[in-house]
Design a protein around this motif. Structure first.
Motif, short mmCIF file in Angstrom:
data_model
loop_
_atom_site.label_atom_id
_atom_site.label_comp_id
_atom_site.label_asym_id
_atom_site.label_seq_id
_atom_site.Cartn_x
_atom_site.Cartn_y
_atom_site.Cartn_z
N LYS A 111 0.76 -1.15 -0.06
CA LYS A 111 0.13 -0.11 0.17
C LYS A 111 0.91 1.24 0.02
O LYS A 111 1.75 1.31 0.85
CB LYS A 111 -0.97 -0.04 1.31
N THR A 112 0.46 2.12 -0.92
CA THR A 112 1.57 3.28 -1.01
C THR A 112 0.89 4.46 -0.48
O THR A 112 -0.64 4.42 -0.62
CB THR A 112 1.96 3.59 -2.67
N CYS A 113 1.63 5.68 -0.30
CA CYS A 113 0.63 6.94 0.02
C CYS A 113 0.26 7.70 -1.05
O CYS A 113 -0.47 8.43 -0.86
CB CYS A 113 1.79 7.73 0.80
N THR A 114 0.68 7.08 -2.34
CA THR A 114 0.19 7.87 -3.37
C THR A 114 -0.08 6.93 -4.63
O THR A 114 0.65 5.76 -4.71
CB THR A 114 1.07 8.97 -3.80
N ASP A 115 -0.98 7.43 -5.51
CA ASP A 115 -0.99 6.48 -6.77
C ASP A 115 -0.13 7.47 -7.85
O ASP A 115 -0.10 7.08 -8.96
CB ASP A 115 -2.16 6.20 -7.35
N GLN A 148 -1.42 9.25 -13.04
CA GLN A 148 -1.68 8.09 -12.38
C GLN A 148 -1.43 6.93 -12.31
O GLN A 148 -1.32 6.21 -13.71
CB GLN A 148 -3.33 8.39 -12.02
N LYS A 198 -4.39 0.79 -8.43
CA LYS A 198 -4.61 1.44 -7.09
C LYS A 198 -3.77 0.94 -5.85
O LYS A 198 -4.02 0.37 -4.88
CB LYS A 198 -6.32 1.48 -6.72
N SER A 233 -2.57 2.63 -3.66
CA SER A 233 -2.86 3.32 -2.51
C SER A 233 -4.08 2.90 -1.58
O SER A 233 -4.17 2.98 -0.55
CB SER A 233 -3.27 4.61 -2.73
N GLU A 234 -4.69 1.74 -2.46
CA GLU A 234 -5.61 0.91 -1.50
C GLU A 234 -5.30 -0.50 -1.34
O GLU A 234 -6.16 -1.23 -1.48
CB GLU A 234 -6.86 1.06 -2.29
#
Lengths: 690, 690
Positions: free
Chosen positions: B550-554, B572, B576, B578-579
């Motif tokens: 899971k990342t802080c950003t896409d 982007q 996803k 980030s999810e």
């Protein structure tokens, strides 16, 4: 069982070391010697063994070789060490200081470490008065004669290494008070062993006064240089405290014995001066030595030498009182002994035309007892092994004329038919290994078909002899071997000390044999019959066949054909050897010929030599003449030889000796019965020509 | 071509040795160090390298190993030697005198022999005022302050070995006047390097006043024992001449430089005192150090100590005038530096929870540059190699969670995809190896398909870093590495000094990166982008497949699929992340994610940490959280890995860094352009949990 404890002497082949080894052994100590032989000669050990009449365990080891050193400590129960091993030339030390520090200090540290590892904590250390330096440096205090409280200040790297090692021993004692360190500071050692067998053997130009004078006396140097005669002394030359090397050696024994008086676990670090307390000037020494030589030796006064000081005389009070030791010999004694040493060994341990090597059996350890001693004069060369005082080789005009083997193990094998061996204590047969003297019956080792032959299985021919003392002049050389055969050896009664002296010139080999019962022997009488069992082959082939032989007599002692034991009758041999015979396999010989029919003596030396055999071989033209003072000789044509490359008839023997089994014949036995106080002797010579 | 000449420093890892090595190098000398490390630590060399910012050739050699010593002399053109190597404990020397003589004297002799063999005749020797002994022994002469003419009389075996070696050098000079021997007699060295990186590291109970006081200050000892306060001094305690170790070190440099002023072939043997000329009492030192610590340190007056004397103060006039050297630092300076050293290294070079070893490739020589430095806290352990400041291993709860290889040669191979490497000077790609700053265009090493990657083929990840400076307390440890990358390296302009500071606690690894252009750099600007390229694998299997990430950003920087070079657009990502996403081979990732879109700074340290990635794997339950101050991060799923046991998808990377190829983008390049006087910095932390 009490374990024999040993004193390890490092540098025991050196001048002072070898004299100390002799004094130690004569005082009852058991000694192991190590020496690197870098500046010394194993011949000093040979001579020492000869003097003390016993073998001295020796290992050629550099002290830096800790593994080898450890092995000596593992193999011998060492109770103390006398440490001589060091480089000792003051002048050289200034040229090569690193070598001196590495060898002397490094060697001592290695030794002390190995001692420490083995719990050996007794050391007598060979130091020097040089550690005091120039005692005249003190303007406000007269330190002469020098006692042990005089401040130290060694000048040369040599002196500094000596001093450093003193300190190491002192520090070691401080670290562990059970260490016993005796530091002996020598003044000027001079002289030689009174036997003439041991002495100083300086390599190169001697640094010291008396060795130099000795070389002037024998013509190796022109004249003595006296370095300054403007000192404030009786005659203007510097004063030194000269101490006889035997006194000095005894000082070491005294120090060792002193350390042994300490309580169990009690240690000590103590310094003692070893000197006489009496100073002599250079010119006084010159005069004393000239007196011994019998003429004024030339000298020349030159300028002072750097580093020399007026006076170095010891105050030996501490050693006198504490060690109960005092120098007994005089400068005159030392001069006399030095002159004897010099006359008899003009080049020290270097003997002209002589060399020695070792049997070098594959895989064998270096065994100094296995020496091969060779004299060569012109095209005649003789090699005698210490093993059996064996004639290992005779080479004449480039050809080997005896059976000769290059492995000790072959000589030691049961197959060896006494090749070249000096046999004894009783050569030839003794019936049933039994004889009687004065009503006492003795039983000797029955090593041959129920009888004794050649003195038994550990006869002289199968033991290592001591020596040789090798000496030579331009025309001939001598090798003197010695064997100390103890009471009971091979069943014979009484101790016997026998010597075999081989003399070699450019065409002959002479063998003088002597035997005595020493005063200390527990028994007073024994039987002796000695000879050399060399096998000659004058031919160019592998056998003696075709050798023309002529004897002085055809008279033999009759013997039974199976055991060759005498019947007691004297008969004529079946062939006319006195009129020349061609040796052939069809006529094997193994008989005792009679050279003298009466006038029997125990010591025949001095009697006229009688030529007993002449032999030659047409293939080479080589001729052998054997002459002896002995009353009989065994001729053996080698028909049963079978060893290594040698088979039947590889050589023939002419063994000058006493009558066959004389000990068991009441008419003949005066030839062979040796009593305490009497001397057995014989003299035989083999001469070669073309 | 001029040959680089070296000064060999023996015992260069010791207290005085290591300080002298630093002073020599800072003065422009090239230095080779040998040390047996028996009583010293290689960490001193590590620290010295860190201080001087250059590698120091080092060989672990005992001086008795002449073969090894000879090889050093064969391999380096040595022009002179500073000889420190020795045992130095006075008390111990009285317990183990043989060890002292063998090690000190034997070692010096071996060294001098090897020098002699190689024609190296210049030696600066580390001696001691202890050779003067007790100067109060002279009743009729006051030798205080002590000059070089004071008579010598060392008391302890240690002192005697020092004195013996002085004599050996003197004798060597006498034997060959071209030798140059400078003997430096130290008084009481104290203090530490002002950097806090080097100092005295006594093993066991310190023998000397200040190290003991320092241990009292940090609670390792209860209180100071003052040995006697009834001496005839200001306060009744003995007086010594304390000299700052840096002053002392500079004295060696001065002596060496003095010897270099001699004419060709001219030799010298000369002794110099190194002291301040000012004496301090024990209580004065106690007061000075207490002042630095900020509290009165406890002490206790006990009886006098054997061997102590009232006053040992130097007369340093000879060194002051002849060497042009003078102690500049005060006792207060020394106390301050010692206190800094002690506070920052309370157990000297022994660092709690830290150990180091060496990559041990079969057949490779011992290579101290190949160190592996490990901190372990609880069940979390991190190993950083000096090669590439590489994270060679992270073990969490007994499981290795990164790709980890045990051979240096694998890390050095072309197949290594930067496993764990701290990459720079410029991480990630530079198109065509070309960029421009201030109108000047630079061309860098095109080591990847026509472009530059990770700073070129000799980038930071493929060089040996200096250090680490290792420090720790109960909860965490730090390892500081340094690299000095020169102008032109891989084509980049300007010198860069970069540090990588790794901080390890029981669950996390933090990496603080800093880079500067040093004042001495010939160029003033460069491009910097640094990261660590560690590959994580949280699974129990051989691949990362199944990792939930899971990342802080896409948001990513768009890049071309073939060369991964940016288009300049921000887009982007197709998934996803980030999810949360399950990493699977069907969706390989190699993209630069954007963590910050503005507020770009060169030094981001001090900014709030932003969690950029959370990842875990169901097979172990292990979880990784990555946070950084950097504006971007590359995620790479390791699809092209193929080295040793590691194949595709053996690990995934989260490389916090600057925008991809920011240097070639005018909007982004302020992130990566570093100018002289500026500081580049970043801070990243990886935290593990279950």
């Amino acid at each position: 069982m009490a374990i024999d404890k040993y004193i390890l002497v490092t540098g025991g082949a050196g001048y002072i070391g070898s004299h100390t080894v002799v004094e130690l052994i004569q005082r009852g100590f058991k000694v192991v010697v190590i020496d690197s032989l870098v500046n010394s000669s194993y011949d000093a050990i040979v001579r020492a063994e000869y003097i003390v009449r016993s073998p001295i365990p020796f290992f050629k080891i550099d002290l830096h070789d800790k593994a080898a050193l450890n092995k000596v400590f593992d193999d011998y129960a060492i109770e103390g060490v006398i440490h001589f091993a060091a480089f000792k030339a003051v002048g050289e030390s200034a040229q090569k200081p690193l070598e001196y520090y590495e060898n002397n200090v490094g060697g001592a540290v290695a030794l002390l470490e190995v001692m420490s590892t083995h719990g050996v904590k007794t050391i007598v250390y060979s130091s020097s008065a040089t550690v005091y330096g120039d005692v005249s440096r003190f303007k406000d205090h007269n330190y002469l004669p020098i006692n042990e409280k005089c401040p130290t200040d060694p000048v040369s790297p040599y002196g500094k290494t000596k001093y450093a090692i003193e300190n190491i021993i002192a520090d070691l004692h401080s670290s562990d008070n059970s260490w016993r360190g005796a530091v002996l500071r020598y003044f000027n050692p001079i002289g030689a062993h009174p036997s003439g067998l041991l002495g100083e053997d300086p390599l190169g130009v001697p640094n010291n006064l008396l060795p130099y004078l000795a070389q002037v006396a024998v013509g190796r140097r022109d004249k003595l240089n006296v370095f300054g005669n403007d000192y404030d002394s009786r005659d203007g030359t510097p004063i030194r405290d000269y101490i006889h090397v035997v006194d000095l050696a005894q000082g070491h024994v005294a120090a060792l014995e002193y350390l042994k008086t300490l309580e169990q676990g009690q240690g000590l670090y103590r310094v003692w001066n070893l000197g006489t307390g009496k100073g002599s000037t250079v010119l006084e020494i010159h005069a004393a030595f000239s007196a011994v030589v019998g003429r004024e030796l030339p000298y020349n006064v030159v300028g002072r030498r750097a580093g020399d000081v007026l006076n170095l005389t010891a105050d030996p009070t501490r050693a006198n009182t504490e060690l109960g030791w005092k120098a007994k010999l005089t400068v005159e004694d030392a001069c006399r002994d030095l002159w004897k040493w010099t006359m008899e060994n003009p080049y020290g341990f270097q003997v002209k035309n002589f060399k020695w090597s070792l049997f070098n059996d594959p895989g064998a350890e270096v065994n100094f007892a296995s020496r091969l001693n060779t004299f060569t004069f012109g095209d005649f060369s003789v090699t005698i092994a210490n093993y059996g005082a064996t004639i290992q080789n005779i080479a004449f005009k480039g050809r080997t004329v005896v059976t000769s083997m290059d492995k000790l193990s072959l000589y030691q094998s049961d197959d060896n038919p006494a090749f070249g061996a000096t046999v004894g204590r009783y050569a030839n047969r003794i019936r049933n290994g039994t004889f009687s003297i004065d009503g006492v019956t003795y039983h000797t080792d029955k090593n041959w078909r129920g009888h004794t032959i050649h003195g038994g299985s550990r006869g002289f021919g199968r033991q290592f002899w001591l020596g040789p003392v090798a000496k030579s002049d331009e025309t001939h050389g001598t090798l003197e071997f010695l064997i100390y055969d103890k009471d009971g050896s091979n069943g014979f009664p009484a101790d016997v000390i026998a010597t075999a002296k081989f003399t070699v010139d450019e065409k002959s080999l002479r063998l003088e044999i002597e035997a005595r019962i020493p005063e200390s022997s527990p028994k007073d009488v024994t039987a002796v019959n000695m000879t050399n069992h060399v096998y000659f082959n004058l031919s160019s082939g592998e056998t003696i066949d075709g050798t023309i032989i002529k004897t002085c007599t055809d008279t033999i002692l009759e013997s039974d054909p199976d055991y060759l034991l005498p019947t007691g009758r004297v008969i004529q041999y079946k062939q006319k050897l006195s009129e020349s015979v061609d040796l052939q396999p069809s006529n094997p010989i193994d008989n005792c010929f009679v050279a003298k029919v009466d006038g029997f003596k125990l010591d025949t030396r001095g009697d006229e030599m009688q030529t007993i055999v002449e032999a030659h071989h047409p293939s080479t033209g080589f001729k052998l003449t054997a002459a002896t003072t002995d009353p009989a000789f065994q001729i053996y044509t080698g028909d049963f030889v079978d060893i290594g490359p040698y088979k039947a008839r590889a050589g023939f023997c002419v063994e000058a000796q006493r009558y066959l089994e004389a000990i068991n014949n009441e008419h003949w036995n005066k030839q062979v019965i040796l009593r305490k106080g009497e001397v057995y002797g014989s003299d035989t010579i083999y001469t070669f020509s073309v």
